[in-house]
Design an enzyme around this catalytic site. Sequence first.
Site, PDB file in Angstrom:
ATOM      1  N   VAL A  71       0.843  -1.196   0.000  1.00 19.66           N
ATOM      2  CA  VAL A  71       0.000   0.000   0.000  1.00 19.66           C
ATOM      3  C   VAL A  71       0.877   1.245   0.000  1.00 19.66           C
ATOM      4  CG1 VAL A  71      -1.692   1.318   1.343  1.00 19.66           C
ATOM      5  CG2 VAL A  71      -1.861  -1.171   1.241  1.00 19.66           C
ATOM      6  N   CYS A  72       0.489   2.238  -0.819  1.00 16.42           N
ATOM      7  CA  CYS A  72       1.153   3.540  -0.784  1.00 16.42           C
ATOM      8  C   CYS A  72       0.076   4.614  -0.821  1.00 16.42           C
ATOM      9  CB  CYS A  72       2.135   3.691  -1.945  1.00 16.42           C
ATOM     10  SG  CYS A  72       1.342   3.757  -3.565  1.00 16.42           S
ATOM     11  N   ALA A  73       0.443   5.849  -1.101  1.00 14.73           N
ATOM     12  CA  ALA A  73      -0.527   6.946  -1.061  1.00 14.73           C
ATOM     13  C   ALA A  73      -1.540   6.855  -2.192  1.00 14.73           C
ATOM     14  CB  ALA A  73       0.194   8.291  -1.093  1.00 14.73           C
ATOM     15  N   GLY A  75      -0.979   4.515  -5.235  1.00 10.95           N
ATOM     16  CA  GLY A  75      -0.946   3.291  -6.019  1.00 10.95           C
ATOM     17  C   GLY A  75       0.264   3.113  -6.921  1.00 10.95           C
ATOM     18  N   MET A 100      -3.980   4.610  -0.538  1.00  7.50           N
ATOM     19  CA  MET A 100      -4.769   5.127   0.582  1.00  7.50           C
ATOM     20  C   MET A 100      -5.813   6.133   0.127  1.00  7.50           C
ATOM     21  SD  MET A 100      -3.935   3.546   3.347  1.00  7.50           S
ATOM     22  CE  MET A 100      -4.480   4.572   4.726  1.00  7.50           C
TER      23      MET A 100
END
Length: 376
Positions: A71-73, A75, A100
Amino acid sequence: MSTKMTTKELAKKVVNHEETFILDVRNTDEFDDWKIEGGKVEVINEPYFNLLDGIDPVADKLNKDQEIIVVCAKGGSSQMIAEMMEEEGFTNVYDLEGGMKAWSEHLEPVKLGDLKDGGSLYQFVRLGKGCLSYFIASNGEAAIVDSNRMIDNYETFAEEKGVKIKHLIDTHLHADHISGGRQLAEKVGGTYHLPPKDADEVTFDYAALEEGNDIIVGNTTVNVQPIYSPGHTIGSTSLIIDDQFLLTGDILFVKSIGRPDLAGKADDWVGDLRNTLYSRYKELSDDLTVLPAHYSFAEELGEGGSVSARLGNLYNQNEGLQVDDENAFRKMVTENLPPQPNAYQEIRETNMGKINPENEKKREMETGPNRCAVQG
């Protein structure tokens, strides 16, 4: 190419309490502020820039055959890390589509129960932000309480259920998320209800949500009876549905109580908050099911992902309802406050109709966790 996991797929895992392992590659300060949580969610954080030269910093914490969701901010970084992991022999890696940002906007509908006259009540759980909204369906009509700004979700759901949205209700003027109520009311030709004591500065027409003004949904009687219950805001109004369910807005949560300071009035409103929690709610049936507008802790997610509690049980279990001394209560709710929600003043002004930011700006304003509760 890495394998994507949608927010819907991840939401199902969280609400069904499935074992879920997440590698969050955002910066540590972002991770510490806000992350994916759930009853059986395990999450570790390793910033993306630490992994640019290889995944060694996390390799010894992971099994190559376990399911790992990166998971990142937004994608992009997660896709790159997931592909690097696959090259290193990890066989069951996914990257969360949209990161996120997308997780913050996902709404998961959960059926709470049937109503006496043939209707149904649903809770929309916004897992990424802890917001809870409600969809009352009865005999071809629907009312939505405390809707989020992602109104397409409610429209699609209404189509699936074959009902027409007639009423949009906000229990109070929200400060942590942008309401979709007024926009959806305009779109479907419905009525938007707001407590008048929270509406001093609004720039639009609304129907007054006041005690005694029952709202009828459908021909069968699903009565929504407002109870004036100030404390979180000066206008906060609770709703009783079908003599079974008490929608408390941001006044009472399963594990905490509402904070009275988001309009800068903590000292003024703490007495109202105490009166609502210690007097007005005490007069109600212990058997009412409390349905709040937010939750703060992953352990509040119950069967199927719903958030609820019996009112009588909360008086035995919720510490915010057990402070007999008035001064101790005042101290608790004025000194135990978490940080203000991100951009809360701009969110309030948006909900008043004073400003109308672009969609991308609205997303940015809502980034971060729910902070509507007093922390015990």
